[in-house]
Design a protein around this motif. Sequence first.
Motif, mmCIF file in Angstrom:
data_model
loop_
_atom_site.group_PDB
_atom_site.id
_atom_site.type_symbol
_atom_site.label_atom_id
_atom_site.label_comp_id
_atom_site.label_asym_id
_atom_site.label_seq_id
_atom_site.Cartn_x
_atom_site.Cartn_y
_atom_site.Cartn_z
ATOM 1 N N UNK A 184 44.336 48.948 48.229
ATOM 2 C CA UNK A 184 44.480 49.537 46.894
ATOM 3 C C UNK A 184 43.357 50.533 46.628
ATOM 4 N N UNK A 185 42.121 50.134 46.918
ATOM 5 C CA UNK A 185 40.981 51.029 46.703
ATOM 6 C C UNK A 185 41.106 52.271 47.579
ATOM 7 N N UNK A 186 41.530 52.092 48.829
ATOM 8 C CA UNK A 186 41.676 53.229 49.749
ATOM 9 C C UNK A 186 42.711 54.225 49.234
ATOM 10 N N UNK A 187 43.825 53.706 48.707
ATOM 11 C CA UNK A 187 44.903 54.574 48.242
ATOM 12 C C UNK A 187 44.531 55.271 46.937
ATOM 13 N N UNK A 188 43.857 54.553 46.041
ATOM 14 C CA UNK A 188 43.592 55.102 44.709
ATOM 15 C C UNK A 188 42.322 55.944 44.628
ATOM 16 N N UNK A 189 41.456 55.855 45.625
ATOM 17 C CA UNK A 189 40.152 56.500 45.493
ATOM 18 C C UNK A 189 40.252 58.018 45.342
ATOM 19 N N UNK A 227 36.903 54.754 39.280
ATOM 20 C CA UNK A 227 36.921 53.999 40.532
ATOM 21 C C UNK A 227 35.811 52.943 40.546
ATOM 22 N N UNK A 228 34.608 53.318 40.097
ATOM 23 C CA UNK A 228 33.509 52.361 40.064
ATOM 24 C C UNK A 228 33.786 51.239 39.084
ATOM 25 N N UNK A 229 34.379 51.586 37.945
ATOM 26 C CA UNK A 229 34.724 50.545 36.969
ATOM 27 C C UNK A 229 35.759 49.574 37.530
ATOM 28 N N UNK A 230 36.726 50.120 38.272
ATOM 29 C CA UNK A 230 37.746 49.256 38.862
ATOM 30 C C UNK A 230 37.122 48.307 39.884
ATOM 31 N N UNK A 231 36.204 48.836 40.703
ATOM 32 C CA UNK A 231 35.518 47.981 41.671
ATOM 33 C C UNK A 231 34.734 46.886 40.950
ATOM 34 N N UNK A 232 34.087 47.258 39.856
ATOM 35 C CA UNK A 232 33.302 46.284 39.100
ATOM 36 C C UNK A 232 34.193 45.227 38.456
ATOM 37 N N UNK A 233 35.420 45.612 38.116
ATOM 38 C CA UNK A 233 36.346 44.635 37.549
ATOM 39 C C UNK A 233 36.542 43.491 38.529
ATOM 40 N N UNK A 234 36.752 43.824 39.782
ATOM 41 C CA UNK A 234 36.968 42.790 40.790
ATOM 42 C C UNK A 234 35.678 42.037 41.074
ATOM 43 N N UNK A 235 34.540 42.740 41.155
ATOM 44 C CA UNK A 235 33.265 42.080 41.431
ATOM 45 C C UNK A 235 32.891 41.112 40.326
ATOM 46 N N UNK A 236 33.111 41.524 39.083
ATOM 47 C CA UNK A 236 32.750 40.659 37.966
ATOM 48 C C UNK A 236 33.605 39.411 37.963
ATOM 49 N N UNK A 237 34.868 39.549 38.396
ATOM 50 C CA UNK A 237 35.731 38.378 38.442
ATOM 51 C C UNK A 237 35.228 37.390 39.485
ATOM 52 N N UNK A 238 34.813 37.896 40.644
ATOM 53 C CA UNK A 238 34.312 37.034 41.710
ATOM 54 C C UNK A 238 33.014 36.372 41.288
ATOM 55 N N UNK A 239 32.098 37.174 40.669
ATOM 56 C CA UNK A 239 30.814 36.628 40.257
ATOM 57 C C UNK A 239 30.971 35.564 39.188
ATOM 58 N N UNK A 240 31.837 35.815 38.233
ATOM 59 C CA UNK A 240 32.025 34.867 37.156
ATOM 60 C C UNK A 240 32.579 33.551 37.676
ATOM 61 N N UNK A 241 33.480 33.618 38.654
ATOM 62 C CA UNK A 241 34.029 32.400 39.212
ATOM 63 C C UNK A 241 32.981 31.635 40.007
ATOM 64 N N UNK A 242 32.072 32.370 40.712
ATOM 65 C CA UNK A 242 31.002 31.718 41.448
ATOM 66 C C UNK A 242 30.010 31.076 40.495
ATOM 67 N N UNK A 243 29.700 31.787 39.397
ATOM 68 C CA UNK A 243 28.763 31.255 38.413
ATOM 69 C C UNK A 243 29.298 29.980 37.797
#
Length: 267
Positions: free
Chosen positions: A196-201, A209-225
């Motif tokens: 998805x990132x490769x196609x949309x970049x 694009x950076x905000x979209x990447x952060x959307x996924x990162x924040x979801x992963x971090x929040x679940x780890x926290x």
Amino acid sequence: MPYYLTKVTQHLKNISKVSRPTFMIEQLSAFVLDKHSLLVAEWLQNILNAMENPQKFTHLILIQPGKKDELTASEASLILHLCPAQAVTDFINKLANPDTNWVELHDNWLETFEEGEEEDEEDEEDEEEDEEDDFSDADDPVGGPEAQRLRDYLDREDFENLLEHSGLNDTNKVTELYEDLVTMFTEDLGLYWSDIIHVLRDLMTHECLELLKNQDDSLVLSSDDDLSDDEYDSMPELENVDPEENIIYERVALPWWNEDRAGLLRV
């Protein structure tokens, strides 16, 4: 019924009313071009002067009609009366010839249109197939194996909506874009995230694009926290220990065999 149309219809009465007007004019035009070529210009001029949209009818006279029901009875009647009298009279006499099977000629004439209709249907099918092929080639704004994997997973409408999403260039819509991706891919989003990132970049602004990447990162971090908090919550709190307080260590008695072994070692 007008005179010429009545006379022609009498000789072609066993022919379908749907195709008869077009058939009679097609036969008349072929006859005039063959037997009365000098009268063709006069006939066409009469049509230009008397009929609306004359180009349609002059084209039909000079070239085979496009459809078996292209003319109505009233249009055929007017074209008959605009034809020079000598030519149309000779044509009626030809129709009266008992040696000519007009029904058979008409059926053979119809086959040319049926073949044409089949070819048109085949052409339409080929065009549809070409459009589907073009969807993955020329008309597709993105290419490569990553885009192909997304096309294989999504239906065509979802893929097109993804490429035209407002979140690609509007920072206020990036969260909505991510939510739509979650809806499209459900639990498989992680598997296709790099694609998805490769196609949309190349379609997104850098900020989006950076905000979209952060959307996924924040979801992963929040679940780890959350997981870490649960682990810490499940652990008992340690008692506060004064570092200056004397700590008494208790000796743990070893089993007798360990005692003996220790004694042997001292010997």
